[in-house]
Scaffold this motif. Structure first.
Motif, PDB file in Angstrom:
ATOM      1  N   GLY A  21      52.479  37.478  36.484  1.00  0.00           N
ATOM      2  CA  GLY A  21      52.470  36.054  36.803  1.00  0.00           C
ATOM      3  C   GLY A  21      51.500  35.748  37.921  1.00  0.00           C
ATOM      4  N   LYS A  22      51.672  34.552  38.447  1.00  0.00           N
ATOM      5  CA  LYS A  22      50.707  34.047  39.411  1.00  0.00           C
ATOM      6  C   LYS A  22      51.403  33.828  40.751  1.00  0.00           C
ATOM      7  N   ILE A  23      50.774  34.266  41.816  1.00  0.00           N
ATOM      8  CA  ILE A  23      51.314  34.048  43.154  1.00  0.00           C
ATOM      9  C   ILE A  23      50.317  33.198  43.930  1.00  0.00           C
ATOM     10  N   HIS A  38      41.522  39.558  50.576  1.00  0.00           N
ATOM     11  CA  HIS A  38      40.522  40.632  50.644  1.00  0.00           C
ATOM     12  C   HIS A  38      41.146  41.970  51.003  1.00  0.00           C
ATOM     13  N   MET A  39      42.235  41.915  51.751  1.00  0.00           N
ATOM     14  CA  MET A  39      42.933  43.153  52.081  1.00  0.00           C
ATOM     15  C   MET A  39      43.535  43.795  50.827  1.00  0.00           C
ATOM     16  N   LEU A  40      43.913  42.955  49.870  1.00  0.00           N
ATOM     17  CA  LEU A  40      44.537  43.470  48.654  1.00  0.00           C
ATOM     18  C   LEU A  40      43.523  44.047  47.675  1.00  0.00           C
ATOM     19  N   LYS A  41      42.274  43.693  47.869  1.00  0.00           N
ATOM     20  CA  LYS A  41      41.302  44.015  46.829  1.00  0.00           C
ATOM     21  C   LYS A  41      40.530  45.290  47.161  1.00  0.00           C
ATOM     22  N   GLN A  49      35.540  32.721  42.923  1.00  0.00           N
ATOM     23  CA  GLN A  49      35.669  31.406  43.529  1.00  0.00           C
ATOM     24  C   GLN A  49      35.366  30.352  42.480  1.00  0.00           C
ATOM     25  N   PRO A  50      36.404  29.663  41.978  1.00  0.00           N
ATOM     26  CA  PRO A  50      36.166  28.644  40.955  1.00  0.00           C
ATOM     27  C   PRO A  50      35.113  27.654  41.456  1.00  0.00           C
ATOM     28  N   THR A  51      34.107  27.425  40.643  1.00  0.00           N
ATOM     29  CA  THR A  51      32.923  26.715  41.123  1.00  0.00           C
ATOM     30  C   THR A  51      33.190  25.321  41.683  1.00  0.00           C
ATOM     31  N   GLN A  52      34.143  24.595  41.063  1.00  0.00           N
ATOM     32  CA  GLN A  52      34.353  23.220  41.547  1.00  0.00           C
ATOM     33  C   GLN A  52      35.177  23.187  42.824  1.00  0.00           C
ATOM     34  N   HIS A  53      35.760  24.324  43.206  1.00  0.00           N
ATOM     35  CA  HIS A  53      36.730  24.284  44.293  1.00  0.00           C
ATOM     36  C   HIS A  53      36.378  25.227  45.435  1.00  0.00           C
ATOM     37  N   PRO A  54      35.675  24.726  46.435  1.00  0.00           N
ATOM     38  CA  PRO A  54      35.321  25.590  47.563  1.00  0.00           C
ATOM     39  C   PRO A  54      36.545  26.076  48.338  1.00  0.00           C
ATOM     40  N   ASN A  55      37.701  25.418  48.170  1.00  0.00           N
ATOM     41  CA  ASN A  55      38.883  25.816  48.934  1.00  0.00           C
ATOM     42  C   ASN A  55      39.850  26.682  48.138  1.00  0.00           C
ATOM     43  N   VAL A  56      39.343  27.226  47.026  1.00  0.00           N
ATOM     44  CA  VAL A  56      40.202  28.049  46.164  1.00  0.00           C
ATOM     45  C   VAL A  56      39.528  29.397  45.922  1.00  0.00           C
ATOM     46  N   GLU A  57      40.314  30.475  45.961  1.00  0.00           N
ATOM     47  CA  GLU A  57      39.809  31.799  45.577  1.00  0.00           C
ATOM     48  C   GLU A  57      40.849  32.492  44.707  1.00  0.00           C
ATOM     49  N   GLU A  58      40.385  33.319  43.800  1.00  0.00           N
ATOM     50  CA  GLU A  58      41.317  34.014  42.912  1.00  0.00           C
ATOM     51  C   GLU A  58      41.002  35.494  42.834  1.00  0.00           C
ATOM     52  N   LEU A  59      42.054  36.275  42.627  1.00  0.00           N
ATOM     53  CA  LEU A  59      41.922  37.719  42.444  1.00  0.00           C
ATOM     54  C   LEU A  59      42.994  38.142  41.449  1.00  0.00           C
ATOM     55  N   THR A  60      42.596  38.907  40.423  1.00  0.00           N
ATOM     56  CA  THR A  60      43.596  39.410  39.482  1.00  0.00           C
ATOM     57  C   THR A  60      43.666  40.925  39.590  1.00  0.00           C
ATOM     58  N   MET A  61      44.889  41.431  39.727  1.00  0.00           N
ATOM     59  CA  MET A  61      45.114  42.878  39.805  1.00  0.00           C
ATOM     60  C   MET A  61      46.232  43.215  38.843  1.00  0.00           C
ATOM     61  N   GLY A  62      45.970  44.087  37.869  1.00  0.00           N
ATOM     62  CA  GLY A  62      47.016  44.365  36.888  1.00  0.00           C
ATOM     63  C   GLY A  62      47.427  43.061  36.232  1.00  0.00           C
ATOM     64  N   SER A  63      48.714  42.792  36.218  1.00  0.00           N
ATOM     65  CA  SER A  63      49.216  41.568  35.582  1.00  0.00           C
ATOM     66  C   SER A  63      49.489  40.460  36.582  1.00  0.00           C
ATOM     67  N   ILE A  64      49.020  40.639  37.794  1.00  0.00           N
ATOM     68  CA  ILE A  64      49.283  39.637  38.827  1.00  0.00           C
ATOM     69  C   ILE A  64      47.989  38.921  39.202  1.00  0.00           C
ATOM     70  N   ASN A  65      48.075  37.602  39.215  1.00  0.00           N
ATOM     71  CA  ASN A  65      46.952  36.800  39.694  1.00  0.00           C
ATOM     72  C   ASN A  65      47.335  36.190  41.041  1.00  0.00           C
ATOM     73  N   PHE A  66      46.474  36.394  42.042  1.00  0.00           N
ATOM     74  CA  PHE A  66      46.684  35.779  43.351  1.00  0.00           C
ATOM     75  C   PHE A  66      45.669  34.654  43.501  1.00  0.00           C
ATOM     76  N   THR A  67      46.129  33.485  43.883  1.00  0.00           N
ATOM     77  CA  THR A  67      45.213  32.356  44.098  1.00  0.00           C
ATOM     78  C   THR A  67      45.459  31.774  45.486  1.00  0.00           C
TER      79      THR A  67
END
Ligand SMILES: Nc1nc2c(ncn2[C@@H]2O[C@H](COP(=O)(O)OP(=O)(O)O)[C@@H](O)[C@H]2O)c(=O)[nH]1
Ligand SMILES: [Mg+2]
Length: 191
Positions: A21-23, A38-41, A49-67
């Motif tokens: 899921g997503k956290i 960044h510590m998790l990665k 970094q979704p292009t339209q959103h400078p204040n959003v970052e995403e990282l997916t590890m296994g089945s977990i997405n961190f945003t």
């Protein structure tokens, strides 16, 4: 193989191995969300970094997405997190700089907004009081009071609750202290 072992290591230290899921990491700018991400990665993984959103970052590890999403100051923020708040959001991690007392009020406003939002419902909430290594960082008791969480937290031992699970943990992401305990607590409420 390396990545699988590494996923296992980091995700199990957070209690999130075999979970999916997503956290969402939410909080004012400068709270430490990007640093945590960044510590998790590992070097092998990119953050996106979704292009339209400078204040959003995403990282997916296994089945977990961190945003991560920056809150505060902009009305647009609610639209933004609503957009990310699909049904698969498993949990919310709210970060606050525990040394920046001037912004506690602003942070509380954002937290209240999240805690009373119908769309967020009863999703589990981990509050991380970050930067305890810094001079001027307040105690957990003080921060809890400042955020209006006195008497509302679930308890660090966790367990079943009819209410929304919510608990506060103090940490220093920079010094890698405290946040794993928080995630371990949170993970019992993540499928
Ligand atoms: N002293 C200290 N600084 C931290 C800690 N975590 C993050 N920072 C610093 O706080 C600043 C803001 O962090 P950042 O992750 O960019 O915050 P964001 O805006 O929430 O993504 C950066 O200069 C970080 O290096 C911590 O635990 N201790
Ligand atoms: Mg950031």
């Amino acid at each position: 193989m390396f990545l699988i072992n590494w996923f296992y290591g980091i995700l199990s230290s957070l209690g999130l191995y075999h979970k999916s899921g997503k956290i969402l990491f939410l909080g004012l700018d400068n709270a430490g969300k990007t640093t945590l991400l960044h510590m998790l990665k590992s070097d092998k993984l990119g953050t996106y970094q979704p292009t339209q959103h400078p204040n959003v970052e995403e990282l997916t590890m296994g089945s977990i997405n961190f945003t991560t999403i920056d809150l505060g100051g902009h009305l647009i923020a609610r639209r933004l997190w609503l957009e990310y708040l699909q049904d698969d959001v498993s949990a919310i991690v709210f970060l606050i700089d525990s040394s920046d007392q001037e912004r506690f009020r602003e942070s509380k406003q954002e937290l209240d907004r999240l805690l009373t939002d119908d769309q967020i419902g009863k999703r589990p909430f981990l509050v991380l009081g970050n930067k305890i290594d810094k001079q001027g960082a307040v105690s957990e008791m003080y921060l809890k009071g400042a955020l209006g969480l006195d008497g509302l937290t679930t308890g660090k031992q966790g367990g079943p609750t009819n209410n929304r699970p919510i608990e506060i943990f103090m940490c220093s992401i920079r010094n890698q202290m405290g946040f794993r305990e928080g995630f371990q607590w949170l993970s019992q409420y993540v499928q």
